[in-house]
Enzyme design. Structure first.
Site, short mmCIF file in Angstrom:
data_model
loop_
_atom_site.label_atom_id
_atom_site.label_comp_id
_atom_site.label_asym_id
_atom_site.label_seq_id
_atom_site.Cartn_x
_atom_site.Cartn_y
_atom_site.Cartn_z
N GLU A 154 0.82 -1.20 0.00
CA GLU A 154 0.00 0.00 0.00
C GLU A 154 0.86 1.25 0.00
O GLU A 154 1.86 1.36 0.72
CB GLU A 154 -0.93 0.03 1.21
CG GLU A 154 -1.89 1.20 1.17
CD GLU A 154 -2.97 1.14 2.23
OE1 GLU A 154 -3.88 2.00 2.20
OE2 GLU A 154 -2.92 0.25 3.10
N GLU A 248 -12.64 1.14 2.66
CA GLU A 248 -12.03 1.25 3.98
C GLU A 248 -12.54 2.49 4.69
O GLU A 248 -12.65 3.56 4.09
CB GLU A 248 -10.50 1.30 3.87
CG GLU A 248 -9.79 1.30 5.20
CD GLU A 248 -8.28 1.30 5.04
OE1 GLU A 248 -7.66 0.24 5.27
OE2 GLU A 248 -7.71 2.36 4.66
#
Length: 305
Positions: A154, A248
């Protein structure tokens, strides 16, 4: 109507948006509702492979008809970017243990921050540290690929790492890794901080983009905040992206104090994680409907084709 089939998108929801402790019992209550909302997958937070019952978690996922995505990271003393050889070996061993754990879960994807320590960096990351990390991460990514698991990393904002903050840096990291299979994980929450042009950054990353996570500026509902999520979805689909999507969000009462402190989640931008997940599907559906593929599907549906 099954929205994930209508959308023709492979969407995952991070379970930390809903529950603080992803025990098998907690997941048994949550995962079926995510599946009903249109999710194909759910993302677990980083868990300790040595103390977590992977078999029990796998049963919870199997019974709900939803697939898991695992996460991994590094820790002090086990860091693939370290100049200390023993620390690098320990970091690589932790990544390999995470791959094994993902396999035990039945996951075919491993997300996370495998390239160094998460948290307020305090100083720039050196080129040498990036090169060390890239070599180790690339080797593990290829091993994971041989087992049918895609490993991603990420891209975070400057307050969580000084190593990789932009899509351009992520592409450079992939090149340094020498890996044939390492995937990039972009997140609109972080991109809103770091990218001058979010659409261009996504477009540039497409050749290695394996996971595009949708997160709002305030970590809350995707229908609120400054990031135009439907536009991101529409433009990314029109650029030809066919990979997975993530959702998220974090609310302190739901994520818990420990993770809340680590992620700097001090408020409660929402109260109901399941409703947040359903809201996210509606937002993504709006972007899909505005894309070329979405418009074409709607024309075919109206014509009965």
């Amino acid at each position: 109507m099954n929205l994930d089939l209508e959308l023709q998108l492979d969407i995952a929801c991070h379970v930390s948006a809903i529950v603080a402790d992803p025990t098998p019992d907690a997941l048994a209550a949550v995962l079926p509702r995510l599946r009903e909302a249109g999710y194909r997958r759910a993302v677990l937070p980083p868990l300790d492979p040595g103390t977590t019952d992977a078999a029990a978690l796998r049963r919870a996922f199997d019974e709900a008809g939803i697939a898991p995505i695992a996460m991994t990271g590094q820790a002090p003393g086990a860091d693939v970017s370290s100049a200390d050889e023993a620390e690098r070996r320990a970091g690589a061993a932790a990544l390999r243990a995470a791959v094994e754990f993902a396999a035990d879960l039945g996951a075919d994807q491993l997300n996370g921050v495998p390239y160094g320590l998460f948290g307020q960096p305090g100083a720039p990351t050196s080129r040498a540290a990036l090169e060390r990390a890239a070599r180790e991460v690339g080797a593990v990514a290829d091993e994971a690929s041989d087992r049918g698991i895609t490993m991603t990393f990420e891209v975070l904002n400057r307050y969580e790492t000084s190593a990789i903050n932009t899509a351009a840096q992520a592409l450079e990291f992939v090149e340094l890794s020498g890996s044939r299979s390492l995937g990039i994980h972009l997140d609109t929450y972080h991109m809103a901080v770091e990218e001058a042009d979010m659409s261009a950054a996504i477009r540039d990353a497409l050749p290695r983009l394996a996971y595009l996570e949708l997160g709002q500026s305030g970590r809350g509902l995707l229908s609120t905040g400054v990031v135009d999520i439907p536009k991101v979805v529409q433009q990314t689909l029109d650029e030809g992206y066919t990979g997975r999507w993530g959702v998220e969000a974090f609310s302190r009462p739901l994520v818990g104090d420990g993770a809340g402190d680590m992620l700097a989640i001090w408020r409660a931008p929402y109260d109901d994680g399941v409703e947040l997940a359903a809201d996210a599907v509606r937002v993504v559906r709006k972007g899909w409907a505005e894309s070329a593929a979405g418009r074409r599907a709607q024309r075919l549906a109206r014509s009965g084709g």
